[in-house]
Motif scaffolding. Structure first.
Motif, PDB file in Angstrom:
ATOM      1  N   VAL A 261       0.888  -1.164   0.000  1.00  0.00           N
ATOM      2  CA  VAL A 261       0.000   0.000   0.000  1.00  0.00           C
ATOM      3  C   VAL A 261       0.923   1.211   0.000  1.00  0.00           C
ATOM      4  CG1 VAL A 261      -1.922   1.154   1.163  1.00  0.00           C
ATOM      5  CG2 VAL A 261      -1.703  -1.336   1.312  1.00  0.00           C
ATOM      6  N   ASP A 262       1.374   1.561  -1.200  1.00  0.00           N
ATOM      7  CA  ASP A 262       2.465   2.541  -1.313  1.00  0.00           C
ATOM      8  C   ASP A 262       2.233   3.588  -2.400  1.00  0.00           C
ATOM      9  OD1 ASP A 262       2.766   1.009  -3.594  1.00  0.00           O
ATOM     10  OD2 ASP A 262       4.934   0.747  -3.392  1.00  0.00           O
ATOM     11  N   GLY A 263       0.990   3.673  -2.909  1.00  0.00           N
ATOM     12  CA  GLY A 263       0.716   4.656  -3.949  1.00  0.00           C
ATOM     13  C   GLY A 263       1.454   4.390  -5.249  1.00  0.00           C
ATOM     14  N   GLY A 264       1.915   3.154  -5.449  1.00  0.00           N
ATOM     15  CA  GLY A 264       2.631   2.827  -6.666  1.00  0.00           C
ATOM     16  C   GLY A 264       4.104   3.195  -6.647  1.00  0.00           C
ATOM     17  N   TRP A 265       4.665   3.405  -5.450  1.00  0.00           N
ATOM     18  CA  TRP A 265       6.079   3.818  -5.328  1.00  0.00           C
ATOM     19  C   TRP A 265       7.013   2.762  -5.918  1.00  0.00           C
ATOM     20  CZ3 TRP A 265       8.056   6.329  -0.169  1.00  0.00           C
ATOM     21  CH2 TRP A 265       9.396   6.711  -0.308  1.00  0.00           C
ATOM     22  N   THR A 266       6.789   1.490  -5.610  1.00  0.00           N
ATOM     23  CA  THR A 266       7.766   0.462  -5.946  1.00  0.00           C
ATOM     24  C   THR A 266       7.897   0.201  -7.446  1.00  0.00           C
ATOM     25  OG1 THR A 266       6.066  -1.223  -5.549  1.00  0.00           O
ATOM     26  CG2 THR A 266       7.606  -0.780  -3.765  1.00  0.00           C
ATOM     27  N   PHE A 267       6.896   0.568  -8.232  1.00  0.00           N
ATOM     28  CA  PHE A 267       7.031   0.322  -9.676  1.00  0.00           C
ATOM     29  C   PHE A 267       7.046   1.607 -10.486  1.00  0.00           C
ATOM     30  CE2 PHE A 267       2.376   0.176  -9.069  1.00  0.00           C
ATOM     31  CZ  PHE A 267       1.944   1.050 -10.051  1.00  0.00           C
ATOM     32  N   ASN A 268       7.004   2.763  -9.837  1.00  0.00           N
ATOM     33  CA  ASN A 268       6.941   4.023 -10.580  1.00  0.00           C
ATOM     34  C   ASN A 268       8.338   4.410 -11.101  1.00  0.00           C
ATOM     35  OD1 ASN A 268       5.610   6.297 -11.632  1.00  0.00           O
ATOM     36  ND2 ASN A 268       6.299   7.536  -9.905  1.00  0.00           N
TER      37      ASN A 268
END
Length: 268
Positions: A261-268
């Protein structure tokens, strides 16, 4: 051809009801602060009974009073390194509420030092709290979770494991990787018993733990939003809603997984 029992497509009109945790009992470690507190309040707001575990006695007493104003909660001051105290607290909570359905492991420490310099005794303490502490609560709670018929274990991971930063938190990051491995192995063992085990891995959330780590909070906020696909800071309701999903019957067919639950940080 008229419909028959054999050719009607299955439907799921009542699926929303699976998210209901009213009347269930949850144990939350690290419940006095941060995301542990947010999840405890969300569970009480959803009608669950909540057992609060934390080492911070003074704050925990205030949290217990707050939650009792909205529902059913009981607090136990516990160091998760103390096997006897953990077992006793979980047994008391199960007695108080008639069982345990949900276990949330959030208690953690995060000393800051480069891995080349950090004191190894401090590393051992981080492992004992952030990993072994999770297993202590699981061992104590598992008989109740299995008996409940609605058993769910939620272990807290972190986006930091996937990113390998911020600098200075190497020991903490290592434990969060260990939590993923522990939970995957645990899921293999407990899911045949009717208990799911998953990792909830938050990104950056504005809690007390974050404040004070950065001299310019506004600049940090901007840097987080820039790295995320969702262009706002996360709120504790975002992580609490995910916890309700993993704590409810809605997630009964999900185990051994890591929910970021990271706002898409890990793949942005």
């Amino acid at each position: 051809m008229p419909p028959t029992a054999d050719n009607i497509e299955p439907t799921a009109f009542d699926a929303a009801g699976l998210f209901n945790i009213e009347g269930r009992t949850a144990v939350v470690t690290g419940a006095a602060h941060g995301l542990g507190l947010a999840i405890a309040t969300a569970f009480v707001g959803a009608g669950a009974n909540v057992g609060l575990l934390d080492i911070d006695a003074d704050v925990l007493a205030d949290v217990e009073a707050r939650l009792k104003g909205r529902g059913r909660a009981v607090a136990h001051t516990v160091d998760v390194r103390d096997t006897v105290a953990v077992s006793s607290a979980i047994r008391d909570i199960a007695t108080e509420f008639g069982g345990i359905d949900i276990l949330v492991n959030d208690a953690a420490i995060f000393p800051s030092a480069p891995l080349a310099d950090i004191d190894l005794d401090e590393v051992a303490s981080v492992l004992d709290i952030n990993v072994v502490g999770y297993l202590r609560t699981v061992q104590a709670a598992l008989p109740y979770l299995q008996a409940s018929g609605h058993g769910h274990i939620i272990n807290f991971g972190s986006v930091t494991f996937f990113l390998g930063n911020p600098d200075g938190l190497g020991a903490y990051i290592a434990t969060k990787g260990a939590v993923v491995g522990l939970t995957r192995a645990l899921a293999r063992e407990v899911s045949p018993l009717g208990v799911t085990a998953n990792v909830l891995a938050p990104g950056a959330f504005p809690t007390r733990a974050e404040f004070g780590l950065y001299e310019d909070q506004a600049a940090f906020d901007r840097s987080v939003i820039e790295k995320q696909s969702v262009k706002r800071r996360g709120s504790v309701s975002d992580i609490a809603a995910a916890a309700i999903y993993l704590a409810s019957d809605a997630s009964d067919f999900v185990t051994g997984q890591t929910l970021l639950v990271d706002g898409g940080w890990t793949f942005n």
